[in-house]
Scaffold this motif. Structure first.
Motif, PDB file in Angstrom:
ATOM      1  N   THR A 123       6.261  49.572  58.714  1.00  0.00           N
ATOM      2  CA  THR A 123       7.370  49.893  59.617  1.00  0.00           C
ATOM      3  C   THR A 123       8.470  50.614  58.833  1.00  0.00           C
ATOM      4  OG1 THR A 123       8.431  47.740  59.234  1.00  0.00           O
ATOM      5  CG2 THR A 123       6.907  47.896  61.109  1.00  0.00           C
ATOM      6  N   HIS A 124       8.692  50.184  57.592  1.00  0.00           N
ATOM      7  CA  HIS A 124       9.655  50.841  56.704  1.00  0.00           C
ATOM      8  C   HIS A 124       9.498  50.238  55.314  1.00  0.00           C
ATOM      9  CE1 HIS A 124      11.738  47.261  58.096  1.00  0.00           C
ATOM     10  NE2 HIS A 124      12.791  47.458  57.338  1.00  0.00           N
ATOM     11  N   LEU A 125      10.303  50.709  54.366  1.00  0.00           N
ATOM     12  CA  LEU A 125      10.080  50.340  52.960  1.00  0.00           C
ATOM     13  C   LEU A 125      11.078  49.311  52.426  1.00  0.00           C
ATOM     14  CD1 LEU A 125       8.978  53.793  51.543  1.00  0.00           C
ATOM     15  CD2 LEU A 125       7.779  51.649  51.093  1.00  0.00           C
ATOM     16  N   PHE A 176      12.677  45.856  51.099  1.00  0.00           N
ATOM     17  CA  PHE A 176      12.100  44.898  50.144  1.00  0.00           C
ATOM     18  C   PHE A 176      11.310  43.769  50.801  1.00  0.00           C
ATOM     19  CE2 PHE A 176      15.080  41.512  51.131  1.00  0.00           C
ATOM     20  CZ  PHE A 176      16.117  42.216  51.727  1.00  0.00           C
ATOM     21  N   ASP A 177      11.645  43.426  52.049  1.00  0.00           N
ATOM     22  CA  ASP A 177      10.977  42.299  52.710  1.00  0.00           C
ATOM     23  C   ASP A 177       9.782  42.763  53.548  1.00  0.00           C
ATOM     24  OD1 ASP A 177      13.017  43.563  54.175  1.00  0.00           O
ATOM     25  OD2 ASP A 177      13.167  41.894  55.585  1.00  0.00           O
ATOM     26  N   HIS A 178       9.418  44.049  53.408  1.00  0.00           N
ATOM     27  CA  HIS A 178       8.268  44.595  54.134  1.00  0.00           C
ATOM     28  C   HIS A 178       7.257  45.222  53.177  1.00  0.00           C
ATOM     29  CE1 HIS A 178      10.333  44.256  58.110  1.00  0.00           C
ATOM     30  NE2 HIS A 178      11.366  44.180  57.278  1.00  0.00           N
ATOM     31  N   ALA A 179       7.742  45.677  52.014  1.00  0.00           N
ATOM     32  CA  ALA A 179       6.896  46.452  51.093  1.00  0.00           C
ATOM     33  C   ALA A 179       6.482  45.656  49.859  1.00  0.00           C
ATOM     34  CB  ALA A 179       7.647  47.714  50.662  1.00  0.00           C
ATOM     35  N   GLY A 227       8.991  45.965  64.076  1.00  0.00           N
ATOM     36  CA  GLY A 227       9.647  45.912  62.763  1.00  0.00           C
ATOM     37  C   GLY A 227      11.053  45.373  62.868  1.00  0.00           C
ATOM     38  N   ASP A 228      12.004  46.087  62.276  1.00  0.00           N
ATOM     39  CA  ASP A 228      13.408  45.668  62.310  1.00  0.00           C
ATOM     40  C   ASP A 228      14.220  46.492  63.313  1.00  0.00           C
ATOM     41  OD1 ASP A 228      12.708  43.846  60.406  1.00  0.00           O
ATOM     42  OD2 ASP A 228      13.915  44.678  58.787  1.00  0.00           O
ATOM     43  N   ALA A 229      13.535  47.035  64.333  1.00  0.00           N
ATOM     44  CA  ALA A 229      14.263  47.767  65.387  1.00  0.00           C
ATOM     45  C   ALA A 229      15.161  46.802  66.158  1.00  0.00           C
ATOM     46  CB  ALA A 229      13.285  48.454  66.326  1.00  0.00           C
ATOM     47  N   SER A 289      10.065  41.701  63.347  1.00  0.00           N
ATOM     48  CA  SER A 289       9.577  41.146  62.079  1.00  0.00           C
ATOM     49  C   SER A 289      10.056  39.725  61.794  1.00  0.00           C
ATOM     50  CB  SER A 289      10.028  42.029  60.906  1.00  0.00           C
ATOM     51  OG  SER A 289       9.400  43.277  60.961  1.00  0.00           O
ATOM     52  N   HIS A 290      11.277  39.390  62.204  1.00  0.00           N
ATOM     53  CA  HIS A 290      11.896  38.211  61.589  1.00  0.00           C
ATOM     54  C   HIS A 290      12.186  37.025  62.510  1.00  0.00           C
ATOM     55  CE1 HIS A 290      12.011  40.501  57.948  1.00  0.00           C
ATOM     56  NE2 HIS A 290      12.809  41.422  58.455  1.00  0.00           N
ATOM     57  N   ASP A 291      11.820  37.103  63.779  1.00  0.00           N
ATOM     58  CA  ASP A 291      12.119  35.996  64.692  1.00  0.00           C
ATOM     59  C   ASP A 291      11.001  34.946  64.627  1.00  0.00           C
ATOM     60  OD1 ASP A 291      13.891  35.690  67.646  1.00  0.00           O
ATOM     61  OD2 ASP A 291      12.193  34.402  67.193  1.00  0.00           O
TER      62      ASP A 291
HETATM   63 ZN   LIG Z   1      13.219  43.207  57.466  1.00  0.00          ZN
END
Ligand SMILES: [Zn+2]
Length: 292
Positions: free
Chosen positions: A100-102, A104-107, A205-207, A262-264
């Motif tokens: 989804t993106h780069l 630190f908590d995804h890559a 993701g984090d949208a 991503s985070h819920d």
């Molecule tokens: Zn995130």
């Protein structure tokens, strides 16, 4: 195509329910919702959470600011690699990783899968390499991805998908997996849509960060996650516009598309333990969430 929902990281920022909307204690509970997709082209991982090297030496890989601010819990059992091995696969079975993106908590887990090709928006890798500004230097950590050998970059534009632009036909991936550019949180942020026999699944993701941002006409978000999104955004107008479009999608096409962020933790549990329902989930410990 079989889809596994993996929680590849736990974060416990101070703030409790002011962040996650449900915790009773001082700390909140956020997950890193990733997907492992079994396809005829091998295993495809959608986002990676924190990896083995993050767990082994967090301070050489991550920013101390985010380690403390987000209350990151480092434990091997949350890594994608550990969970994939527990499912009976090995690292080399993962042929593709779509990000989804780069952040630190995804890559963080990318380098645990040296044989995989990593797919990401071109604008995301460019801003991640540029790393301009206080937040950018701390959110993008080249230590997490400088050993990746195979990259595929994509530019926005393509075919329509429920009113969004979609990048179809990701190189080497099955046609059921699409990239949906959703800029705002980062420049090259994207959602990942997967067509399943039961309908579309959209990893947003984090949208957005909180389940109730999407389930009614008026956006509802906890003050903690509202502030965090504000701190991390690079383009407010684009972020809020994409949230409006996702909210409309979630309400108007609830029969066709199921989306999650991503985070819920409550959202994660609903997908990982669908028989529990969202009311009766056990969230007393991270084990309940992580082992779902
Ligand atoms: Zn995130």
């Amino acid at each position: 195509m079989k889809i596994h929902h993996l929680n590849c990281g736990c974060m416990c920022p101070i703030g409790g329910a002011l962040f996650d909307g449900f915790s009773r204690g001082l700390t909140a509970r956020l997950v890193c919702h990733c997907l492992l997709v079994e396809t005829d082209r091998g295993l495809v991982l959608i986002d990676t959470g924190f990896g083995l090297r993050d767990v082994k030496s967090p301070y050489s890989r991550l920013s101390p600011f985010f380690i403390h601010f987000n209350g990151i819990q480092f434990d091997r059992k949350y890594t994608a690699l550990d969970q994939i091995e527990r499912l009976g696969f090995s690292a080399s079975d993962v042929r593709h990783i779509v990000l989804t993106h780069l952040d630190f908590d995804h890559a963080g887990g990318l380098e645990d899968f040296p044989d995989a090709t990593v797919h990401v928006m071109q604008s995301e890798i460019e801003t991640a390499q540029d790393r301009r500004g206080f937040i950018a230097r701390r959110r993008y950590r080249p230590e997490q991805w400088d050993e990746v050998k195979h990259w595929n970059y994509y530019s926005a534009g393509g075919e329509p998908w429920f009113g969004f632009e979609a990048v179809r036909e990701l190189d080497g991936l099955p046609p059921e997996i699409l990239l949906i550019p959703l800029a705002g949180h980062t420049r090259g942020h994207a959602g990942i849509a997967i067509q399943t026999p039961e309908g579309w699944l959209l990893h947003a993701g984090d949208a957005y960060f909180y389940r109730h941002e999407m389930d009614s006409a008026e956006r509802r978000c906890t003050p903690g996650l509202r502030a965090y999104q504000w701190m991390m955004e690079v383009d407010r107008k684009a972020r809020l516009l994409n949230q409006d479009r996702l909210r409309a999608l979630s309400i108007e096409h609830s029969q066709d598309v199921r989306l999650f962020c991503s985070h819920d933790a409550i959202e994660f549990n609903a997908f990982a333990n669908p028989t529990n329902g969202t009311q009766s989930v056990k969230l007393s410990s991270f084990g309940d969430i992580a082992n779902g």
